[in-house]
Design an enzyme around this catalytic site. Structure first.
Site, short mmCIF file in Angstrom:
data_model
loop_
_atom_site.label_atom_id
_atom_site.label_comp_id
_atom_site.label_asym_id
_atom_site.label_seq_id
_atom_site.Cartn_x
_atom_site.Cartn_y
_atom_site.Cartn_z
N ASP A 181 0.87 -1.16 0.00
CA ASP A 181 0.00 0.00 0.00
C ASP A 181 0.93 1.23 0.00
OD1 ASP A 181 -2.34 1.66 0.53
OD2 ASP A 181 -1.55 1.83 2.57
N ASP A 205 -0.06 5.12 0.95
CA ASP A 205 -0.24 6.10 2.04
C ASP A 205 -0.19 5.40 3.40
OD1 ASP A 205 -0.85 8.28 0.22
OD2 ASP A 205 -2.81 7.38 -0.07
#
Ligand code: BG6
Ligand code: MG
Length: 209
Positions: free
Chosen positions: A9, A11
């Site tokens: 991922d 952020d």
């Protein structure tokens, strides 16, 4: 490393932009006089821009038209992108660059799987566009996490079967997405409690046998 493919991922895992998302939503909520705190913000991790706004508006004192919602989402993105202008290589989270380099050295394929439509801007600003074998982001999908679409796309781009992929997430919605996609998961922060492998820092990834 037990997994030949790792999907990260963006952020809150690779870069501290999760804080910028929070600040931008906080500004919107304050302007609209809607209560918003870090606990509510945690529910927005991994969730698309519009779905995040819907969660924030649950605490609003009135209903918003579709037009108003679209304007608020656009304004949030303007605030967010203003803060991205200050983003530099140093904002990459601790241990990320070393871990990515080490995985690559071991021949592990690495990809990004993010709901964010700002993914390419962020990676370019960090000078990391070429650090991955593939990037799948919010501009390419119809359903954001907890739907597995973005992770399945990342796996497809690196030519990996989902069962051979490990997803690394800071969001519970992202862990759910990984599991629904048939992948194993490593979680940091609040995602640790629901992941197959709880991590204190990203460097611990290298210890997954
Ligand atoms: C995710 C973030 O990575 O991307 C969410 O965790 C965010 O907080 C989502 O809402 C969409 O991001 P963007 O940049 O397209 O608004
Ligand atoms: Mg995240």
């Amino acid at each position: 490393m037990k997994y030949q493919n790792v999907i990260f991922d963006l952020d809150g895992v690779l870069v501290s932009t999760d804080e910028y998302h929070y600040q931008a939503w906080k500004r919107i909520a304050d302007e609209e006089h809607i209560p918003f705190d870090r606990e509510t913000n945690n529910k927005l991790r991994g969730i698309s821009r519009m779905a995040s706004l819907e969660i924030i508006l649950q605490k609003a004192g009135r209903t918003y038209s579709q037009e108003e919602k679209e304007a608020l989402a656009a304004k949030k993105n303007t605030y967010y992108r203003e803060s991205l202008k200050n983003l530099q290589a140093e904002d990459t989270l601790p241990g990320v660059r070393e871990t990515l380099a080490s995985l690559r050295k071991q021949g592990v394929k690495i990809a990004v799987g993010s709901s964010s439509r700002n993914t390419m801007t962020i990676l370019a600003q960090l000078g990391m566009t070429d650090a991955f074998d593939a990037i799948a982001d919010g501009t390419e999908i119809t359903h954001s996490k907890p739907d597995p679409e973005v992770f399945l796309l990342a796996a497809e781009k690196i030519g990996a079967a989902p069962s051979d992929c490990l997803v690394v997430e800071d969001a519970k919605a992202g862990i759910e997405a990984g599991h629904r996609g048939g992948m194993k998961t490593a979680g940091i922060g609040e995602a640790a409690s629901v992941a197959d492998y709880p991590l204190h820092g990203i460097g611990e990834l290298l210890q997954i046998a």
